[in-house]
Structure formats: structure tokens, C-alpha cells
Design a protein around this motif. Structure first.
Motif, PDB file in Angstrom:
ATOM      1  N   LEU A   2       0.810  -1.206   0.000  1.00 27.72           N
ATOM      2  CA  LEU A   2       0.000   0.000   0.000  1.00 27.72           C
ATOM      3  C   LEU A   2       0.847   1.261   0.000  1.00 27.72           C
ATOM      4  CD1 LEU A   2      -2.762   1.442   0.289  1.00 27.72           C
ATOM      5  CD2 LEU A   2      -2.527   1.165   2.777  1.00 27.72           C
ATOM      6  N   THR A   3       1.928   1.289   0.762  1.00 27.62           N
ATOM      7  CA  THR A   3       2.699   2.519   0.920  1.00 27.62           C
ATOM      8  C   THR A   3       3.723   2.740  -0.187  1.00 27.62           C
ATOM      9  OG1 THR A   3       4.273   1.367   2.360  1.00 27.62           O
ATOM     10  CG2 THR A   3       2.428   2.513   3.413  1.00 27.62           C
ATOM     11  N   GLU A   4       4.092   1.672  -0.895  1.00 26.45           N
ATOM     12  CA  GLU A   4       4.988   1.820  -2.042  1.00 26.45           C
ATOM     13  C   GLU A   4       4.830   0.622  -2.962  1.00 26.45           C
ATOM     14  OE1 GLU A   4       9.691   2.337  -3.338  1.00 26.45           O
ATOM     15  OE2 GLU A   4       9.181   1.903  -1.254  1.00 26.45           O
ATOM     16  N   ASN A   5       4.591   0.890  -4.231  1.00 21.89           N
ATOM     17  CA  ASN A   5       4.492  -0.208  -5.185  1.00 21.89           C
ATOM     18  C   ASN A   5       4.949   0.243  -6.564  1.00 21.89           C
ATOM     19  OD1 ASN A   5       2.045   0.873  -6.601  1.00 21.89           O
ATOM     20  ND2 ASN A   5       1.080   0.458  -4.612  1.00 21.89           N
ATOM     21  N   SER A   6       4.957  -0.709  -7.495  1.00 17.92           N
ATOM     22  CA  SER A   6       5.546  -0.452  -8.811  1.00 17.92           C
ATOM     23  C   SER A   6       4.679   0.401  -9.713  1.00 17.92           C
ATOM     24  CB  SER A   6       5.844  -1.789  -9.511  1.00 17.92           C
ATOM     25  OG  SER A   6       4.666  -2.566  -9.650  1.00 17.92           O
ATOM     26  N   PHE A   7       3.378   0.522  -9.420  1.00 17.72           N
ATOM     27  CA  PHE A   7       2.480   1.332 -10.240  1.00 17.72           C
ATOM     28  C   PHE A   7       2.426   2.785  -9.784  1.00 17.72           C
ATOM     29  CE2 PHE A   7      -0.656  -2.088 -12.027  1.00 17.72           C
ATOM     30  CZ  PHE A   7       0.410  -2.767 -12.599  1.00 17.72           C
ATOM     31  N   TYR A   8       2.258   2.968  -8.475  1.00 19.15           N
ATOM     32  CA  TYR A   8       1.980   4.303  -7.928  1.00 19.15           C
ATOM     33  C   TYR A   8       3.140   4.895  -7.141  1.00 19.15           C
ATOM     34  CZ  TYR A   8      -2.716   2.634  -8.989  1.00 19.15           C
ATOM     35  OH  TYR A   8      -3.823   2.124  -9.640  1.00 19.15           O
ATOM     36  N   GLY A   9       4.205   4.143  -6.963  1.00 23.92           N
ATOM     37  CA  GLY A   9       5.281   4.637  -6.121  1.00 23.92           C
ATOM     38  C   GLY A   9       4.771   4.865  -4.718  1.00 23.92           C
ATOM     39  N   ASP A  10       4.938   6.080  -4.212  1.00 19.09           N
ATOM     40  CA  ASP A  10       4.442   6.423  -2.878  1.00 19.09           C
ATOM     41  C   ASP A  10       2.998   6.885  -2.890  1.00 19.09           C
ATOM     42  OD1 ASP A  10       6.840   5.750  -1.817  1.00 19.09           O
ATOM     43  OD2 ASP A  10       7.499   7.770  -1.327  1.00 19.09           O
ATOM     44  N   GLY A  11       2.354   6.894  -4.057  1.00 16.26           N
ATOM     45  CA  GLY A  11       0.939   7.236  -4.104  1.00 16.26           C
ATOM     46  C   GLY A  11       0.599   8.225  -5.200  1.00 16.26           C
ATOM     47  N   ILE A  12      -0.660   8.665  -5.201  1.00 22.23           N
ATOM     48  CA  ILE A  12      -1.163   9.626  -6.179  1.00 22.23           C
ATOM     49  C   ILE A  12      -0.950  11.036  -5.643  1.00 22.23           C
ATOM     50  CG2 ILE A  12      -3.201  10.438  -7.428  1.00 22.23           C
ATOM     51  CD1 ILE A  12      -4.327   7.583  -7.185  1.00 22.23           C
ATOM     52  N   THR A  13      -0.319  11.866  -6.416  1.00 22.94           N
ATOM     53  CA  THR A  13       0.016  13.217  -5.957  1.00 22.94           C
ATOM     54  C   THR A  13      -1.224  13.977  -5.512  1.00 22.94           C
ATOM     55  OG1 THR A  13       1.409  15.128  -6.494  1.00 22.94           O
ATOM     56  CG2 THR A  13      -0.167  14.425  -8.183  1.00 22.94           C
ATOM     57  N   ASN A  14      -1.081  14.829  -4.500  1.00 22.32           N
ATOM     58  CA  ASN A  14      -2.224  15.510  -3.883  1.00 22.32           C
ATOM     59  C   ASN A  14      -1.895  16.980  -3.683  1.00 22.32           C
ATOM     60  OD1 ASN A  14      -4.019  16.602  -1.813  1.00 22.32           O
ATOM     61  ND2 ASN A  14      -4.706  14.498  -1.471  1.00 22.32           N
ATOM     62  N   ALA A  15      -2.537  17.842  -4.461  1.00 20.15           N
ATOM     63  CA  ALA A  15      -2.256  19.280  -4.410  1.00 20.15           C
ATOM     64  C   ALA A  15      -2.739  19.917  -3.115  1.00 20.15           C
ATOM     65  CB  ALA A  15      -2.897  19.974  -5.622  1.00 20.15           C
ATOM     66  N   LEU A  16      -3.864  19.454  -2.604  1.00 22.33           N
ATOM     67  CA  LEU A  16      -4.392  20.029  -1.361  1.00 22.33           C
ATOM     68  C   LEU A  16      -3.453  19.756  -0.213  1.00 22.33           C
ATOM     69  CD1 LEU A  16      -6.648  21.549   0.075  1.00 22.33           C
ATOM     70  CD2 LEU A  16      -7.818  19.355   0.407  1.00 22.33           C
ATOM     71  N   ASN A  17      -2.951  18.540  -0.133  1.00 22.04           N
ATOM     72  CA  ASN A  17      -1.963  18.225   0.913  1.00 22.04           C
ATOM     73  C   ASN A  17      -0.722  19.102   0.764  1.00 22.04           C
ATOM     74  OD1 ASN A  17      -3.618  16.267   1.937  1.00 22.04           O
ATOM     75  ND2 ASN A  17      -2.460  14.537   1.125  1.00 22.04           N
ATOM     76  N   ALA A  18      -0.351  19.403  -0.471  1.00 20.41           N
ATOM     77  CA  ALA A  18       0.845  20.207  -0.706  1.00 20.41           C
ATOM     78  C   ALA A  18       0.738  21.599  -0.103  1.00 20.41           C
ATOM     79  CB  ALA A  18       1.119  20.312  -2.201  1.00 20.41           C
ATOM     80  N   VAL A  19      -0.432  22.206  -0.207  1.00 21.27           N
ATOM     81  CA  VAL A  19      -0.577  23.579   0.294  1.00 21.27           C
ATOM     82  C   VAL A  19      -0.943  23.627   1.758  1.00 21.27           C
ATOM     83  CG1 VAL A  19      -1.150  24.508  -1.969  1.00 21.27           C
ATOM     84  CG2 VAL A  19      -3.000  23.735  -0.468  1.00 21.27           C
ATOM     85  N   THR A  20      -1.273  22.481   2.359  1.00 19.52           N
ATOM     86  CA  THR A  20      -1.600  22.458   3.788  1.00 19.52           C
ATOM     87  C   THR A  20      -0.559  21.725   4.610  1.00 19.52           C
ATOM     88  OG1 THR A  20      -2.987  20.490   3.453  1.00 19.52           O
ATOM     89  CG2 THR A  20      -4.082  22.639   3.372  1.00 19.52           C
ATOM     90  N   LEU A  21       0.438  21.134   3.960  1.00 18.94           N
ATOM     91  CA  LEU A  21       1.497  20.411   4.654  1.00 18.94           C
ATOM     92  C   LEU A  21       2.318  21.382   5.490  1.00 18.94           C
ATOM     93  CD1 LEU A  21       2.639  17.456   4.705  1.00 18.94           C
ATOM     94  CD2 LEU A  21       4.296  18.216   3.004  1.00 18.94           C
ATOM     95  N   ARG A  22       2.521  21.061   6.740  1.00 15.34           N
ATOM     96  CA  ARG A  22       3.204  21.985   7.658  1.00 15.34           C
ATOM     97  C   ARG A  22       4.646  21.613   7.926  1.00 15.34           C
ATOM     98  NH1 ARG A  22       0.278  26.183   6.723  1.00 15.34           N
ATOM     99  NH2 ARG A  22      -1.938  25.893   7.213  1.00 15.34           N
ATOM    100  N   LYS A  23       5.016  20.383   7.738  1.00 19.01           N
ATOM    101  CA  LYS A  23       6.363  19.948   8.063  1.00 19.01           C
ATOM    102  C   LYS A  23       7.153  19.667   6.812  1.00 19.01           C
ATOM    103  CE  LYS A  23       5.098  17.909  12.499  1.00 19.01           C
ATOM    104  NZ  LYS A  23       5.123  16.679  13.325  1.00 19.01           N
TER     105      LYS A  23
END
Length: 504
Positions: free
Chosen positions: A483-504
């Protein structure tokens, strides 16, 4: 980009020296792997060819000594990059590679290699050699020409459906999937952030792009790899690819057409695709160094570097060109630039690929064996975020490359609506279309965290991605990993909302 187990083996493998190591190449790949199939680049006397000459160390002194050796070997310097110890050279001397090493009286040359299998169509910038120009014309006429844009990761299943002008955000399923429609309300991106679009040029007259292009930072690199700062050199000529990519990254939120992932940021058109559709090493080198010199924040790279889909470290010409590109990427990264790149459209497992039947693509392709020292560049270079393509149902696109430890994140790439030439909109499919979504998200991360380094941005774009489990179907390739890393998605599907709210 994380290094797959097969790539790690490369780092600890015993170096193997080939017969051609007099040209400066030392092979490096796992000891239990075969050598890659030789693809000699024949350079007859009188035919103009393009080369890179890499010095042992970067700096003006070694570059100057190298240029003297180049001149003695009947080479013409097209562009010197002392910042990384790389010199781009044209020569009609068939034995230039051997002669420049013999003329290197101070031992400053590390490697030298031809960058293409045919003569440069652009001739020698700044040189007035009629013989060299004529040689260029005669050799290129025998080569297999490509359709414009073939080298820019465009799959055969491009939908080609024209969307009526002003299609609206409702058509952008991709933006909803990565939550860019929501991130827009939080942070559309900062105008201080610049994304370099290394591609075929951007149509700056398009209503969705006219306010988005930074003209002063735009450049044309297809004049033999020499920066061309003319007012129109960076505009598209034979390909709409760069314009489509640009719209996904930062089409304006102006009530017209579509909206990009980061409409608040600016873009620079860095033209690296020539009129025949090729992206040769010297073009990409120019593009990456220019991005670094201009202190851009992000680059998008929706292409692989021609004429080899995979550049092998046990082949002298390929090794020298690959090293020059690697140095250019590293230079720009050290100057604050983070890179997104398309994974490619060969439906291949990059972590376990052993064959290539598509290279060289500027003359006659051969069936060849490849090993772990053969990589798709720039996407498999360190410091590059590698992006696979998914459909509207979040399945891996049929054309997309994959690979455990090779793919960093996934993004929408099938039937993507974006800007087109002549003020219109269109749909295209490809990992070329997936990568700009991630470039836009990187631009949002940089906007929210202007002091973050490329390494931190690279880590963050993986951290903020939404985990996605393997979705193997009976008809498709196997997905490897969890689930956390695989050959299709790597670490997952990119998320723009998380990008602008990520604090760390």
C-alpha cells in the motif's frame, strides 16, 4: 528518485573495462549481468558530428585546456559549460574522439562521446565551415526522420479529440482527482515561483497562458545546445506538446478555458525539442544549466533524451553523454531546482528491463540487450521525481512505464484536457501529461515553503501523495509492492491540497 535494488547493485559492482575505454568510458553494472549490446556511432571523415567532452573537474582552467585540445583535434567549440566541466563540440574529423585524447597534453579530459548517430541539422552555430555544413546535409538526408514531437513521450493512444473553446473546469477530472480544485482556494501558488518547462516551446499568445510566461527567463536550447535568447526562439514551431504541458502546470484562473494545478506561479519556456522532434543531450544540458543559472524552482521534463531510450554506462559514447546530462541536472539541483519527469510510455518495468528495440531513433534502431547501467534519462537520474500515468479510475494507464523503486508518484495522464496552439484546447494522453501535474504540485510546495531545498521538496511530494494499493488485473502487468509503495503508484497519487496544507 529512489534507487531500485538493481540500481544499487550498479553502485557496488566491479568496474568492467571495455576495448573502447581509451575514449574515457568505464562500465559499471552488476557482475552477474551481461554487457549491453554495442551500438557503435560511425563518424566518417568529412561528416559533421556533435560531441560532448567532459573534463576531470569543473572550472574555467580545465575547460580552457580542454578547448585547446579540441581545437588541435579539429573540433569547433559550440558551447562550453565550465560550471560542470562539459564542452559541446562539432567536428568533421572522423577520429575526433581519439585525437582529442591524444591532444590532451595536461590530462584534463575525462570522457568524450558522440551525442547522436547522424549529423546535426542545425549545422555549427557560429562556425562558417561550408564543408562541414554540406557534410551535415548529406548525412542527415540518409537518416530516418521522425515526425515532430515523437521524442516527447507521446503514446500511440493519444485521443486527439478537440474540445470546444472554454471547456471549463468541469472537464478537468484530473484536477479533481488530485484535489487541485480545492488547493486553488487555499493557495494558487506564488508569482515568485518559476517552473521551467523543458519542452517544445509555449504558445504565449494563448489566452490561458499569456499572463503566465516569464519571457525574460525563457530560452531556446536547440541551436546546437547553445542558449538562444532571441525574442521568438523559444516559441513552438512544429509541436504543440510544450503548450499542452504548460496548461496543466499553470493555466490561468481567468474565467477562460481551463485552470492549471498552480495558476499563481510563472513558467519559463525552455525549448529543448528541435523541429524534427528530437531532444539531444546537448539541448537538455543547456536547459538544465539555464534553469539553474536563472534560479528557477521547478522543471518539468516530459521526454526522454534521444537517440537512446536507455543510455548505457558500458558504451563509451552513451556513457559520456549520460555523464554530461547528469552533471547538468546536479548543477541545477544544487542551485535550488527540483525536477519532475515522465516515466515513459513503453509499458515497461523500469526495474527489470533487459531489452530495447527502439534505439537509436535518429537512424536505424537495433535490438539490443541492456543492463542495470542502462537508464532512461533524465527520469532515472538521482534527484528527479519520476511520474507514472493513471486513468480517471486511478488504474495504471496502459502505456505507462512502472517499476518498484523507480516510480516516485503517480498522476493523471490519460485523456487530459489542456491548452493547445492557436488559442484552443485539446486532450492528450501520456506520462508526458502526468508529469506536469506533479511539477505543479512541486510549485505549490515551493510556494508554501519557499526556503525548502530540492531534496526536501522531493521528499515532501512523495509524503503528501495519497497511498494507493496495487490494482493488478488479469489482462495487465503485475503490480509489485504494498500500500505505501508499489511499482504502479510509487508512494501514491500526488495531492495538491496536501501540498498547500502540509506543515512539516
Amino acid at each position: 528518485m529512489r534507487i531500485s535494488p538493481s540500481r544499487r547493485a550498479l553502485a557496488v559492482a566491479t568496474a568492467t573495462t571495455l576495448a573502447l575505454t581509451a575514449l574515457g568510458s568505464v562500465a559499471g553494472y552488476a557482475a552477474d549481468e551481461p554487457e549491453s549490446t554495442p551500438v557503435p556511432i560511425v563518424t566518417p571523415d568529412g561528416a559533421l558530428f556533435s560531441y560532448v567532452v567532459n573534463t576531470e573537474q569543473a572550472g574555467a582552467a580545465q575547460t580552457l585546456l580542454a578547448t585547446r585540445a579540441i581545437t588541435r583535434a579539429d573540433g569547433v567549440v559550440v558551447q562550453a559549460w565550465p560550471q560542470i566541466g562539459v564542452v559541446v563540440v562539432h567536428s568533421a574529423n572522423g577520429s575526433f574522439r581519439e585525437d582529442v585524447l591524444e591532444a590532451d597534453r595536461f590530462g584534463v579530459v575525462d570522457s568524450v562521446g558522440a551525442t547522436r548517430t547522424v549529423s546535426p541539422t542545425e549545422g555549427t552555430p557560429g562556425a562558417d565551415s561550408a564543408a562541414g555544413a554540406q557534410a551535415s546535409k548529406s548525412v542527415v538526408s540518409k537518416a530516418t526522420k521522425k515526425a515532430p514531437g515523437d521524442a516527447v513521450d507521446e503514446p500511440s493512444d493519444d485521443t486527439g479529440v478537440t474540445v470546444v473553446p472554454d471547456p471549463g473546469e468541469a472537464t478537468q477530472w484530473d484536477m479533481a482527482m488530485i484535489k487541485a480544485d480545492q488547493s486553488l482556494l487555499v493557495n494558487p501558488g506564488s508569482s515568485d515561483v518559476v517552473v521551467g518547462v523543458l519542452d517544445s516551446g509555449i504558445d504565449a499568445s494563448h489566452p490561458d497562458l499569456a499572463s503566465q510566461v516569464d519571457v525574460d527567463q525563457s530560452v531556446n536550447c536547440t541551436d546546437g545546445g547553445k542558449p538562444d535568447l532571441s525574442a521568438t526562439g523559444w516559441l513552438p514551431t512544429t509541436s504543440d506538446h510544450g503548450t499542452h504541458v504548460a496548461g496543466t502546470i499553470a493555466a490561468a484562473d481567468n474565467g477562460v478555458g481551463i485552470v492549471g494545478v498552480a495558476p499563481g506561479v510563472k513558467m519559463a519556456s525552455v525549448k529543448v525539442v528541435n523541429d524534427d522532434g528530437f531532444i539531444y543531450p546537448e539541448y537538455a544540458i543547456c536547459g538544465f544549466i539555464w534553469a539553474g543559472m536563472q534560479h528557477m524552482d521547478v522543471t518539468n521534463n516530459s521526454y526522454y533524451i534521444d537517440p537512446f531510450m536507455y543510455w548505457c554506462e558500458d558504451q563509451p559514447d552513451q556513457a559520456a553523454a549520460k555523464e554530461a546530462v547528469r552533471r547538468a541536472v546536479d548543477f541545477s539541483t544544487k542551485r535550488g531546482v527540483v525536477h519532475a519527469a515522465a516515466a515513459g510510455n513503453a509499458a515497461t518495468d523500469l526495474a527489470n528491463n533487459t531489452t530495447d528495440a527502439s534505439s537509436p531513433n535518429d537512424s536505424t534502431a537495433v535490438q539490443r540487450v541492456i543492463n542495470s547501467g542502462c537508464e532512461d534519462i533524465p527520469t532515472e537520474l538521482d534527484g528527479v521525481v519520476t511520474v507514472s500515468s493513471i486513468t480517471s479510475t486511478a488504474a495504471l494507464s496502459s502505456f505507462s512505464n512502472r517499476g518498484l523503486g523507480e516510480i516516485d508518484v503517480a498522476a493523471p495522464g490519460s485523456a487530459i484536457v489542456s491548452t493547445e496552439l492557436n488559442g484552443t484546447w485539446d486532450t492528450k494522453s501520456g506520462t508526458s501529461m502526468a508529469s506536469p501535474h506533479v511539477a505543479g504540485v512541486l510549485a505549490l510546495l515551493k510556494s508554501a515553503h519557499p526556503r525548502w531545498s530540492p531534496a526536501k521538496l522531493e521528499a515532501a511530494v512523495r509524503t503528501q501523495a495519497d497511498d494507493h494499493e496495487c490494482t493488478t488485473t488479469t489482462a495487465g502487468p503485475a503490480c509489485v509492492g504494498g500500500l505505501t509503495e508499489n511499482s504502479f503508484y510509487g508512494d501514491g497519487i500526488t495531492n495538491a491540497l496536501n501540498a498547500v496544507t502540509l506543515r512539516k
